[in-house]
Design a protein around this motif. Structure first.
Motif, PDB file in Angstrom:
ATOM      1  N   ALA A  85       0.855  -1.184   0.000  1.00  0.00           N
ATOM      2  CA  ALA A  85       0.000   0.000   0.000  1.00  0.00           C
ATOM      3  C   ALA A  85       0.889   1.231   0.000  1.00  0.00           C
ATOM      4  O   ALA A  85       1.775   1.358   0.841  1.00  0.00           O
ATOM      5  N   PHE A  86       0.685   2.123  -0.951  1.00  0.00           N
ATOM      6  CA  PHE A  86       1.486   3.328  -1.056  1.00  0.00           C
ATOM      7  C   PHE A  86       0.645   4.520  -0.624  1.00  0.00           C
ATOM      8  O   PHE A  86      -0.560   4.554  -0.835  1.00  0.00           O
ATOM      9  N   THR A  87       1.308   5.484  -0.062  1.00  0.00           N
ATOM     10  CA  THR A  87       0.637   6.703   0.371  1.00  0.00           C
ATOM     11  C   THR A  87       0.465   7.630  -0.818  1.00  0.00           C
ATOM     12  O   THR A  87       1.408   7.875  -1.563  1.00  0.00           O
ATOM     13  N   GLU A  88      -0.729   8.152  -0.956  1.00  0.00           N
ATOM     14  CA  GLU A  88      -0.989   9.106  -2.041  1.00  0.00           C
ATOM     15  C   GLU A  88      -0.210  10.389  -1.780  1.00  0.00           C
ATOM     16  O   GLU A  88      -0.225  10.917  -0.668  1.00  0.00           O
ATOM     17  N   PRO A  89       0.503  10.891  -2.806  1.00  0.00           N
ATOM     18  CA  PRO A  89       1.244  12.147  -2.618  1.00  0.00           C
ATOM     19  C   PRO A  89       0.293  13.324  -2.422  1.00  0.00           C
ATOM     20  O   PRO A  89      -0.896  13.247  -2.752  1.00  0.00           O
ATOM     21  N   ASP A  90       0.827  14.404  -1.890  1.00  0.00           N
ATOM     22  CA  ASP A  90       0.029  15.625  -1.727  1.00  0.00           C
ATOM     23  C   ASP A  90      -0.550  16.039  -3.074  1.00  0.00           C
ATOM     24  O   ASP A  90       0.071  15.849  -4.117  1.00  0.00           O
ATOM     25  N   ARG A  91      -1.718  16.608  -3.005  1.00  0.00           N
ATOM     26  CA  ARG A  91      -2.383  17.059  -4.234  1.00  0.00           C
ATOM     27  C   ARG A  91      -2.029  18.520  -4.508  1.00  0.00           C
ATOM     28  O   ARG A  91      -2.301  19.389  -3.686  1.00  0.00           O
ATOM     29  N   PRO A  92      -1.426  18.791  -5.678  1.00  0.00           N
ATOM     30  CA  PRO A  92      -1.127  20.190  -6.005  1.00  0.00           C
ATOM     31  C   PRO A  92      -2.412  20.992  -6.192  1.00  0.00           C
ATOM     32  O   PRO A  92      -3.462  20.439  -6.509  1.00  0.00           O
ATOM     33  N   GLY A 110       5.870   7.816 -10.335  1.00  0.00           N
ATOM     34  CA  GLY A 110       6.625   6.568 -10.273  1.00  0.00           C
ATOM     35  C   GLY A 110       7.910   6.609 -11.068  1.00  0.00           C
ATOM     36  O   GLY A 110       9.001   6.521 -10.514  1.00  0.00           O
ATOM     37  N   CYS A 111       7.797   6.785 -12.372  1.00  0.00           N
ATOM     38  CA  CYS A 111       8.979   6.717 -13.244  1.00  0.00           C
ATOM     39  C   CYS A 111       9.548   8.090 -13.588  1.00  0.00           C
ATOM     40  O   CYS A 111      10.646   8.189 -14.110  1.00  0.00           O
ATOM     41  N   GLY A 112       8.787   9.151 -13.317  1.00  0.00           N
ATOM     42  CA  GLY A 112       9.274  10.499 -13.606  1.00  0.00           C
ATOM     43  C   GLY A 112       8.980  10.980 -15.010  1.00  0.00           C
ATOM     44  O   GLY A 112       9.343  12.099 -15.372  1.00  0.00           O
ATOM     45  N   ASP A 113       8.330  10.158 -15.829  1.00  0.00           N
ATOM     46  CA  ASP A 113       7.984  10.576 -17.187  1.00  0.00           C
ATOM     47  C   ASP A 113       6.959  11.707 -17.119  1.00  0.00           C
ATOM     48  O   ASP A 113       6.262  11.874 -16.121  1.00  0.00           O
ATOM     49  N   ALA A 149       6.297   1.319 -12.565  1.00  0.00           N
ATOM     50  CA  ALA A 149       7.208   1.874 -11.559  1.00  0.00           C
ATOM     51  C   ALA A 149       6.454   2.075 -10.245  1.00  0.00           C
ATOM     52  O   ALA A 149       5.284   2.468 -10.233  1.00  0.00           O
ATOM     53  N   ILE A 150       7.136   1.793  -9.145  1.00  0.00           N
ATOM     54  CA  ILE A 150       6.522   2.011  -7.833  1.00  0.00           C
ATOM     55  C   ILE A 150       7.085   3.297  -7.251  1.00  0.00           C
ATOM     56  O   ILE A 150       8.198   3.700  -7.565  1.00  0.00           O
ATOM     57  N   PRO A 151       6.320   3.944  -6.399  1.00  0.00           N
ATOM     58  CA  PRO A 151       6.821   5.171  -5.779  1.00  0.00           C
ATOM     59  C   PRO A 151       7.983   4.839  -4.846  1.00  0.00           C
ATOM     60  O   PRO A 151       7.946   3.852  -4.114  1.00  0.00           O
ATOM     61  N   LEU A 152       9.027   5.632  -4.872  1.00  0.00           N
ATOM     62  CA  LEU A 152      10.192   5.381  -4.045  1.00  0.00           C
ATOM     63  C   LEU A 152      10.178   6.158  -2.740  1.00  0.00           C
ATOM     64  O   LEU A 152      11.025   5.960  -1.898  1.00  0.00           O
ATOM     65  N   VAL A 201      -0.534   0.974 -12.740  1.00  0.00           N
ATOM     66  CA  VAL A 201      -0.559  -0.450 -12.399  1.00  0.00           C
ATOM     67  C   VAL A 201       0.526  -0.794 -11.386  1.00  0.00           C
ATOM     68  O   VAL A 201       0.427  -1.793 -10.682  1.00  0.00           O
ATOM     69  N   GLY A 202       1.546   0.041 -11.252  1.00  0.00           N
ATOM     70  CA  GLY A 202       2.598  -0.173 -10.265  1.00  0.00           C
ATOM     71  C   GLY A 202       2.273   0.431  -8.911  1.00  0.00           C
ATOM     72  O   GLY A 202       3.033   0.305  -7.968  1.00  0.00           O
ATOM     73  N   GLY A 203       1.138   1.120  -8.808  1.00  0.00           N
ATOM     74  CA  GLY A 203       0.720   1.701  -7.542  1.00  0.00           C
ATOM     75  C   GLY A 203       1.144   3.137  -7.332  1.00  0.00           C
ATOM     76  O   GLY A 203       0.973   3.689  -6.255  1.00  0.00           O
ATOM     77  N   SER A 204       1.669   3.757  -8.359  1.00  0.00           N
ATOM     78  CA  SER A 204       2.060   5.156  -8.265  1.00  0.00           C
ATOM     79  C   SER A 204       0.922   6.013  -8.832  1.00  0.00           C
ATOM     80  O   SER A 204      -0.182   5.519  -9.027  1.00  0.00           O
TER      81      SER A 204
END
Length: 81
Positions: free
Chosen positions: A8-15, A48-51, A77-80, A25-28
């Protein structure tokens, strides 16, 4: 086939200018940000991947939404953080 539970990944802050957020699909997450529907200054970026969007100047929402969604459906890519 692995039976390990998915992480389970934490959702990043929303801009403040977040228009749409897709989960990959990687959870990012892929964020579509910008001024809104009728602006050509919208962009997408993947946590995830920065693209990100290929056009430096951005694009209209109806053009950029499918690109961001397609990226989200293929990025593993998964969030790091």
């Amino acid at each position: 086939m692995s039976t390990a539970p998915l992480a389970a990944f934490t959702e990043p802050d929303r801009p403040k200018d977040l228009l749409i957020r897709f989960i990959t699909v990687g959870g990012s997450y892929v964020d579509v940000t910008g001024p809104g529907e009728h602006s050509d200054k919208n962009r997408w970026s993947c946590h995830g991947c920065g693209d990100s969007s290929q056009l430096i100047q951005g694009d209209f929402l109806f053009c950029i939404r499918p690109d961001a969604n397609t990226h989200a459906t293929t990025c593993r890519a998964i969030p790091l953080k």
